[in-house]
Scaffold this active site. Structure first.
Site, PDB file in Angstrom:
ATOM      1  CD  GLN A  77      35.561  35.289  41.032  1.00  0.00           C
ATOM      2  OE1 GLN A  77      35.174  34.943  42.117  1.00  0.00           O
ATOM      3  NE2 GLN A  77      36.795  36.106  41.043  1.00  0.00           N
ATOM      4  N   GLY A  78      34.512  37.685  35.963  1.00  0.00           N
ATOM      5  CA  GLY A  78      35.348  38.671  35.076  1.00  0.00           C
ATOM      6  C   GLY A  78      35.222  40.013  35.673  1.00  0.00           C
ATOM      7  CE1 TYR A  79      37.504  40.812  40.048  1.00  0.00           C
ATOM      8  CE2 TYR A  79      38.306  39.141  38.657  1.00  0.00           C
ATOM      9  CZ  TYR A  79      37.927  39.608  39.754  1.00  0.00           C
ATOM     10  OH  TYR A  79      38.044  38.505  40.947  1.00  0.00           O
ATOM     11  CG  LEU A  80      32.423  44.468  34.462  1.00  0.00           C
ATOM     12  CD1 LEU A  80      30.955  44.862  35.040  1.00  0.00           C
ATOM     13  CD2 LEU A  80      32.113  44.617  32.739  1.00  0.00           C
TER      14      LEU A  80
ATOM     15  CG  ASN B 197      40.168  36.148  42.897  1.00  0.00           C
ATOM     16  OD1 ASN B 197      40.536  35.083  42.358  1.00  0.00           O
ATOM     17  ND2 ASN B 197      39.682  36.167  44.119  1.00  0.00           N
TER      18      ASN B 197
END
EC number: 3.6.1.25
Length: 151
Positions: free
Chosen positions: A25-28, A143
């Site tokens: 998962q990656g967060y913008l 997260n």
């Protein structure tokens, strides 16, 4: 769609039949933003998810995207990523749970989440002995915070 869930640390890994899938998962967005915009690769599927602020209950909207869209956006998440294996299973009463075992700098962290149809059902839930401390309202265990190595 409203997401109602409780989150706990894991005291001991549970026995029983579990289904495992690798996730990244990656967060913008950053942890200080009031919304969460996330990219997720779950096995061979890709998703973009928008979540509102909240603890027990919050709004969530998710769309499936293709690998090209994912790979185009993924570099924008640099420094705000987590990798984990998600184990799905059922509690003795049939309630579904998702247990995340984090990799890399977050190892050996394990968190378990249980989703509910109502806040009343969530409040009435009695966690099994293998669940640890509840962290539903602790922002350090979101997260998007974990992606920045918090806590």
């Amino acid at each position: 769609m409203t997401e109602i869930e409780r989150k706990f640390l894991v005291a001991t890994f549970p026995d029983g039949e579990l289904h495992a899938v690798p996730l990244r998962q990656g967060y913008l967005t950053t942890p200080t933003d009031s919304i969460e915009l996330r990219l997720r690769q779950q096995g061979t599927e890709y998703f973009m998810t928008l979540k509102s602020e909240g603890g027990l209950s919050r709004q969530e909207y998710e769309i499936q995207i293709d690998v090209t869209q994912f790979e185009m956006l993924w570099p924008a998440t640099e420094g705000r990523r987590v990798e984990k294996t998600r184990y799905s299973g059922k509690l003795p009463d049939g309630q579904l749970f998702e247990l995340d075992v984090f990799a890399g700098h977050l190892s050996p962290l394990m968190l378990v989440e249980v989703e509910f149809l109502s806040e009343d059902a969530a409040q009435a839930f009695i966690p099994p002995p293998w669940f640890g401390e509840e962290v539903t309202e602790d922002k350090r265990y979101k997260n998007k915070a974990l992606a920045l190595s918090i806590p």
